[in-house]
Design a protein around this motif. Structure first.
Motif, mmCIF file in Angstrom:
data_model
loop_
_atom_site.group_PDB
_atom_site.id
_atom_site.type_symbol
_atom_site.label_atom_id
_atom_site.label_comp_id
_atom_site.label_asym_id
_atom_site.label_seq_id
_atom_site.Cartn_x
_atom_site.Cartn_y
_atom_site.Cartn_z
ATOM 1 N N VAL A 64 0.839 -1.199 0.000
ATOM 2 C CA VAL A 64 0.000 0.000 0.000
ATOM 3 C C VAL A 64 0.871 1.246 0.000
ATOM 4 O O VAL A 64 1.945 1.264 0.599
ATOM 5 N N PHE A 65 0.386 2.265 -0.691
ATOM 6 C CA PHE A 65 1.096 3.542 -0.791
ATOM 7 C C PHE A 65 0.101 4.659 -0.493
ATOM 8 O O PHE A 65 -1.009 4.635 -1.012
ATOM 9 N N PRO B 261 1.190 8.469 0.186
ATOM 10 C CA PRO B 261 1.947 9.672 0.537
ATOM 11 C C PRO B 261 1.090 10.934 0.654
ATOM 12 O O PRO B 261 1.464 11.872 1.350
ATOM 13 N N ASP B 262 -0.070 10.952 0.022
ATOM 14 C CA ASP B 262 -0.908 12.154 0.002
ATOM 15 C C ASP B 262 -2.238 11.958 0.729
ATOM 16 O O ASP B 262 -3.169 12.717 0.526
ATOM 17 N N GLY B 263 -2.336 10.914 1.562
ATOM 18 C CA GLY B 263 -3.565 10.661 2.297
ATOM 19 C C GLY B 263 -4.580 9.819 1.543
ATOM 20 O O GLY B 263 -5.585 9.417 2.101
ATOM 21 N N VAL B 264 -4.327 9.559 0.263
ATOM 22 C CA VAL B 264 -5.164 8.662 -0.529
ATOM 23 C C VAL B 264 -4.433 7.328 -0.564
ATOM 24 O O VAL B 264 -3.233 7.275 -0.834
ATOM 25 N N TYR B 265 -5.134 6.252 -0.278
ATOM 26 C CA TYR B 265 -4.504 4.933 -0.211
ATOM 27 C C TYR B 265 -4.621 4.238 -1.567
ATOM 28 O O TYR B 265 -5.694 4.203 -2.168
ATOM 29 N N ARG B 266 -3.479 3.684 -2.035
ATOM 30 C CA ARG B 266 -3.430 3.004 -3.332
ATOM 31 C C ARG B 266 -2.779 1.644 -3.161
ATOM 32 O O ARG B 266 -1.742 1.522 -2.503
ATOM 33 N N ILE B 267 -3.401 0.636 -3.782
ATOM 34 C CA ILE B 267 -2.940 -0.744 -3.672
ATOM 35 C C ILE B 267 -2.756 -1.296 -5.077
ATOM 36 O O ILE B 267 -3.688 -1.278 -5.885
ATOM 37 N N ALA B 268 -1.563 -1.802 -5.366
ATOM 38 C CA ALA B 268 -1.274 -2.387 -6.677
ATOM 39 C C ALA B 268 -2.046 -3.690 -6.858
ATOM 40 O O ALA B 268 -2.123 -4.502 -5.936
#
Length: 127
Positions: A49-50, A52-59
């Motif tokens: 999970v990433f 950095p800007d408060g939005v969570y992103r999962i590959a």
């Protein structure tokens, strides 16, 4: 080449239990907690999970047609246990970006090698 389904099945029973031991605490990893849309059973899936800007992103290294993506889409949200805390996320969206610009620069070559062009994006429910 998205990772094959046979590998996903192997990981579900062999690798995921081991990854679950550290994924909720290690930087860049998390345990995604979701409910089965048919069974109602609770599942825990280790993910990278990433945010950095408060939005969570999962590959989506296994592609966008995996059960956990279908489950969180149907539910409209999920919980993510990361770095010792649990975050409730809402409005998961599957997005497409072949460049991987949403991920850290060091991760992009791995995403390209896996042809992981899709990712899930969600925001904290408390916003």
């Amino acid at each position: 080449m998205v990772l094959p389904r046979a590998l996903a099945k192997f990981n579900r029973y062999a690798t995921n239990p081991v990854a679950g031991l550290f994924a909720g605490r290690a930087p860049g990893f998390a345990i995604l907690r979701h409910q089965g849309r048919k069974s109602g059973r609770e599942y825990r899936t280790p993910v990278a999970v990433f945010h950095p800007d408060g939005v969570y992103r999962i590959a989506l290294t296994y592609g966008r047609n995996v059960d956990w993506v279908k489950n969180i889409s149907a539910a409209g949200g999920f919980a993510l246990h990361t770095r010792g805390e649990t975050i409730e996320l809402t409005d998961p969206a599957v997005l497409h970006d072949p460049s991987g610009r949403w991920a850290p620069a060091a991760v992009r070559p791995w995403l390209k090698a896996l042809s992981a062009e899709y990712y899930v994006e969600a925001r904290p429910a408390s916003e």
